[in-house]
Design a protein around this motif. Structure first.
Motif, PDB file in Angstrom:
ATOM      1  N   GLY A  59      58.192  39.874  40.182  1.00 29.39           N
ATOM      2  CA  GLY A  59      59.027  40.215  39.037  1.00 29.39           C
ATOM      3  C   GLY A  59      59.738  39.003  38.488  1.00 29.39           C
ATOM      4  N   ALA A  60      60.294  38.190  39.392  1.00 26.45           N
ATOM      5  CA  ALA A  60      61.055  37.014  38.978  1.00 26.45           C
ATOM      6  C   ALA A  60      60.191  36.002  38.241  1.00 26.45           C
ATOM      7  CB  ALA A  60      61.692  36.354  40.205  1.00 26.45           C
ATOM      8  N   ASN A  61      58.975  35.796  38.715  1.00 30.69           N
ATOM      9  CA  ASN A  61      58.110  34.768  38.133  1.00 30.69           C
ATOM     10  C   ASN A  61      57.526  35.158  36.782  1.00 30.69           C
ATOM     11  OD1 ASN A  61      58.461  32.919  40.211  1.00 30.69           O
ATOM     12  ND2 ASN A  61      56.747  33.720  41.402  1.00 30.69           N
ATOM     13  N   HIS A  62      57.696  36.409  36.403  1.00 30.39           N
ATOM     14  CA  HIS A  62      57.262  36.867  35.084  1.00 30.39           C
ATOM     15  C   HIS A  62      58.443  37.354  34.258  1.00 30.39           C
ATOM     16  CE1 HIS A  62      52.693  37.059  35.388  1.00 30.39           C
ATOM     17  NE2 HIS A  62      53.067  36.629  36.580  1.00 30.39           N
ATOM     18  N   THR A  66      64.333  42.299  41.101  1.00 33.19           N
ATOM     19  CA  THR A  66      63.155  41.778  40.414  1.00 33.19           C
ATOM     20  C   THR A  66      63.446  40.716  39.360  1.00 33.19           C
ATOM     21  OG1 THR A  66      63.298  43.592  38.834  1.00 33.19           O
ATOM     22  CG2 THR A  66      61.863  43.929  40.746  1.00 33.19           C
ATOM     23  N   ARG A  67      64.714  40.543  38.992  1.00 33.04           N
ATOM     24  CA  ARG A  67      65.036  39.580  37.935  1.00 33.04           C
ATOM     25  C   ARG A  67      65.243  38.192  38.536  1.00 33.04           C
ATOM     26  NH1 ARG A  67      69.174  43.417  34.326  1.00 33.04           N
ATOM     27  NH2 ARG A  67      67.595  45.023  33.889  1.00 33.04           N
ATOM     28  N   TYR A  68      64.831  37.179  37.790  1.00 36.66           N
ATOM     29  CA  TYR A  68      64.771  35.814  38.313  1.00 36.66           C
ATOM     30  C   TYR A  68      66.088  35.355  38.944  1.00 36.66           C
ATOM     31  CZ  TYR A  68      63.940  30.755  38.389  1.00 36.66           C
ATOM     32  OH  TYR A  68      63.809  29.447  38.776  1.00 36.66           O
ATOM     33  N   PRO A  71      48.853  54.139  42.533  1.00 36.31           N
ATOM     34  CA  PRO A  71      47.640  53.485  42.021  1.00 36.31           C
ATOM     35  C   PRO A  71      47.951  52.452  40.943  1.00 36.31           C
ATOM     36  CG  PRO A  71      47.297  55.854  42.223  1.00 36.31           C
ATOM     37  CD  PRO A  71      48.757  55.613  42.467  1.00 36.31           C
ATOM     38  N   ALA A  72      48.954  52.720  40.114  1.00 37.81           N
ATOM     39  CA  ALA A  72      49.310  51.764  39.057  1.00 37.81           C
ATOM     40  C   ALA A  72      49.796  50.448  39.647  1.00 37.81           C
ATOM     41  CB  ALA A  72      50.385  52.370  38.153  1.00 37.81           C
ATOM     42  N   MET A  73      50.568  50.530  40.742  1.00 37.79           N
ATOM     43  CA  MET A  73      51.066  49.303  41.377  1.00 37.79           C
ATOM     44  C   MET A  73      49.912  48.495  41.941  1.00 37.79           C
ATOM     45  SD  MET A  73      53.651  47.377  42.141  1.00 37.79           S
ATOM     46  CE  MET A  73      55.165  48.347  41.996  1.00 37.79           C
ATOM     47  N   ASN A  74      48.946  49.152  42.559  1.00 39.97           N
ATOM     48  CA  ASN A  74      47.819  48.423  43.124  1.00 39.97           C
ATOM     49  C   ASN A  74      46.917  47.858  42.033  1.00 39.97           C
ATOM     50  OD1 ASN A  74      46.257  47.597  45.525  1.00 39.97           O
ATOM     51  ND2 ASN A  74      44.703  48.970  44.705  1.00 39.97           N
ATOM     52  N   ALA A  75      46.787  48.579  40.913  1.00 37.25           N
ATOM     53  CA  ALA A  75      45.909  48.125  39.839  1.00 37.25           C
ATOM     54  C   ALA A  75      46.469  46.904  39.129  1.00 37.25           C
ATOM     55  CB  ALA A  75      45.675  49.256  38.840  1.00 37.25           C
ATOM     56  N   ASP A  76      47.782  46.892  38.880  1.00 34.39           N
ATOM     57  CA  ASP A  76      48.396  45.769  38.163  1.00 34.39           C
ATOM     58  C   ASP A  76      49.875  45.678  38.544  1.00 34.39           C
ATOM     59  OD1 ASP A  76      49.303  43.792  36.486  1.00 34.39           O
ATOM     60  OD2 ASP A  76      48.372  44.617  34.688  1.00 34.39           O
ATOM     61  N   PRO A  77      50.187  45.044  39.676  1.00 31.28           N
ATOM     62  CA  PRO A  77      51.583  44.985  40.120  1.00 31.28           C
ATOM     63  C   PRO A  77      52.478  44.228  39.157  1.00 31.28           C
ATOM     64  CG  PRO A  77      50.210  43.532  41.455  1.00 31.28           C
ATOM     65  CD  PRO A  77      49.289  44.350  40.625  1.00 31.28           C
ATOM     66  N   TYR A  78      51.934  43.258  38.442  1.00 32.68           N
ATOM     67  CA  TYR A  78      52.770  42.473  37.524  1.00 32.68           C
ATOM     68  C   TYR A  78      53.245  43.329  36.360  1.00 32.68           C
ATOM     69  CZ  TYR A  78      51.150  38.660  40.366  1.00 32.68           C
ATOM     70  OH  TYR A  78      50.888  37.854  41.443  1.00 32.68           O
ATOM     71  N   ALA A  79      52.370  44.178  35.853  1.00 26.68           N
ATOM     72  CA  ALA A  79      52.780  45.088  34.777  1.00 26.68           C
ATOM     73  C   ALA A  79      53.800  46.099  35.285  1.00 26.68           C
ATOM     74  CB  ALA A  79      51.557  45.815  34.209  1.00 26.68           C
ATOM     75  N   GLU A  80      53.588  46.599  36.515  1.00 28.85           N
ATOM     76  CA  GLU A  80      54.527  47.563  37.080  1.00 28.85           C
ATOM     77  C   GLU A  80      55.894  46.921  37.323  1.00 28.85           C
ATOM     78  OE1 GLU A  80      54.416  51.205  38.128  1.00 28.85           O
ATOM     79  OE2 GLU A  80      53.390  50.635  36.287  1.00 28.85           O
ATOM     80  N   ALA A 114      57.096  44.438  35.735  1.00 30.38           N
ATOM     81  CA  ALA A 114      57.708  44.189  34.422  1.00 30.38           C
ATOM     82  C   ALA A 114      58.455  45.435  33.960  1.00 30.38           C
ATOM     83  CB  ALA A 114      56.641  43.807  33.404  1.00 30.38           C
ATOM     84  N   ARG A 115      57.861  46.595  34.194  1.00 31.34           N
ATOM     85  CA  ARG A 115      58.525  47.852  33.836  1.00 31.34           C
ATOM     86  C   ARG A 115      59.771  48.069  34.710  1.00 31.34           C
ATOM     87  NH1 ARG A 115      58.686  52.836  35.895  1.00 31.34           N
ATOM     88  NH2 ARG A 115      57.216  52.328  37.563  1.00 31.34           N
ATOM     89  N   ILE A 116      59.618  47.855  36.007  1.00 27.32           N
ATOM     90  CA  ILE A 116      60.725  48.057  36.948  1.00 27.32           C
ATOM     91  C   ILE A 116      61.872  47.101  36.650  1.00 27.32           C
ATOM     92  CG2 ILE A 116      61.370  47.825  39.387  1.00 27.32           C
ATOM     93  CD1 ILE A 116      58.442  48.725  40.017  1.00 27.32           C
TER      94      ILE A 116
END
Length: 412
Positions: free
Chosen positions: A323-326, A45-47, A11-20, A22-24
């Motif tokens: 992940g890369a774009n953030h 996930t890294r640029y 559910p966390a990934m669907n709610a805010d994948p960018y935040a997830e 960022a953690r990953i």
């Protein structure tokens, strides 16, 4: 490396994948994950690592190209999980999106003529005309109430443009919208009948263009088939890939980007005051809220060292543009929306359009449609606002795609 695989269906990934993501991203350069219907996959996930994977020929999109032994085809697994009929697999797995090496070069060369800089520039007046027509209709639909900007604007604009480019007759386009909705549904309900009808339609369209060429892309592809440059299956996969890839992501970009602008009113006001910022705004929205969270699975054809971590031959790897774009290693204050951040030109720093040989063929067209759409919305509707709270916007559970099911807004 994380000790337990990341659940991409949480559910966390669907709610805010960018935040997830960022953690990953901070767990390590490679993180194990579980993909619904596809099993285990290694996330990048890294640029710099994402760009490395996407440009490295030691990673292929077709598992059959991994030398020796059989590698599980994760795409086929996902299709089975959605009850996709196996007899139609090849129509979705034999396209340019799934080709490597010489096959990819051959297929890309055949279709790239439709996406030249000049051809796309020549389309701009038509994109602007369609935008104004659709927004006129939106006003009529809305009256004094709310309207679904996804269904009534963000979706019809790109599907009309790509259907005109490819050669889908206007009378048939509503049916393509129905097929598209079925194919993109997380449940897979009706998908077998949908594919049967799609293939039959394409076969009929091809026969019509053989009998009477129309100067469109389908006619050019039929000619290539006649010259034995394309197989009959490849011809159908081209039509499917171009139409679906050519509108789904752009529609979702326009919808996601509109939400981002409306939840950052200072940026929406800046675009309204300076419409010349539309190209830069579109690039920033691609970075900030692209609908593509993860790329197609790639497979290592040999052992590969990535940032000091070992990827074994045959391993399934997914590069994650979200992940890369953030990634703060590349973008200062990456979670801040700044429509002046990117340059005006095609040399974007983000990887929303992928990177390397599979860089999106339709990138210039998608950027152009975004520029026209965002500028028009800011100009025509300075009071545009969401009709629901941002957290109440509905999104389907799709781990690699960030999209809305509807975009209720009020124009004034």
């Amino acid at each position: 490396m994380s000790s337990a695989p990341v659940d991409l269906a949480s559910p966390a990934m669907n709610a805010d994948p960018y935040a997830e993501y960022a953690r990953i991203r901070e767990l390590g350069p490679l993180v194990d994950a579980e993909m619904p219907g596809m099993g285990s996959v290694r996330l990048v996930t890294r640029y710099e690592d994402v760009k490395a994977v996407l440009s490295d020929t030691r990673f292929v999109v077709n598992p059959a190209n991994v030398p020796g032994g059989e590698v599980e085809d994760r795409t086929a697994q996902a299709l089975r999980a959605r009850n996709f009929p196996p007899e139609y697999d090849h129509y979705l797995t034999a396209s340019i999106l799934d080709a490597d090496g010489a096959d990819h070069t051959r297929l890309r060369k055949l279709v790239s003529r439709a996406f030249t800089v000049r051809r796309i520039a020549d389309l701009r007046p038509r994109v602007e005309e369609l935008t104004e027509q659709l927004l006129d209709q939106v006003e009529a639909f809305a009256g004094d109430g709310e309207v679904d900007l996804l269904a009534d604007f963000a979706y019809p604009l790109p599907i009309t443009v790509i259907c005109e480019l490819v050669g889908i007759p206007e009378a048939d386009r509503p049916q393509w919208r129905v097929w598209s909705s079925t194919l993109s549904s997380p449940t897979g309900e009706g998908i077998g009948e949908c594919m049967r009808d799609l293939v039959a339609y394409c076969e009929d369209l091809i026969e019509r263009r053989r009998a009477e060429p129309a100067g469109d892309l389908v006619s050019a592809l039929v000619e290539a088939e006649g010259n034995e440059q394309l197989s009959p299956t490849e011809l159908i996969t081209f039509i499917l890939a171009l139409v679906f890839a050519g509108h789904e992501t752009t529609a979702n970009l326009i919808a996601n980007g509109t939400v981002a602008l409306l939840t950052h009113p200072d940026q929406f006001a800046l675009l309204r005051e300076k419409p010349e910022l539309a190209p830069r705004a579109t690039q920033e929205l691609l970075r900030y809220c692209s609908p593509i969270l993860g790329t197609k699975i790639r497979y290592a054809i040999e052992d590969v060292d990535l940032a000091g971590e070992l990827i074994r031959k045959g391993d399934a790897v997914m590069a994650v543009p979200a992940g890369a774009n953030h990634d703060p290693r590349r973008f200062p204050e990456p979670d801040t929306l700044d429509i002046t951040r990117e340059s005006d030109g095609p040399r974007e720093t983000h990887v929303a359009f992928s990177h390397g040989i599979h860089y999106c063929l339709g990138a210039a067209l998608a950027r152009q449609e975004g520029e026209v759409a965002f500028a028009a919305l800011a100009r025509r509707y300075p009071g545009l606002r969401l009709a629901v709270a941002p957290e109440d916007l509905a999104r389907p559970d799709m781990p690699t795609v960030w999209r809305l099911t509807a975009l209720p807004v009020r124009l004034r």
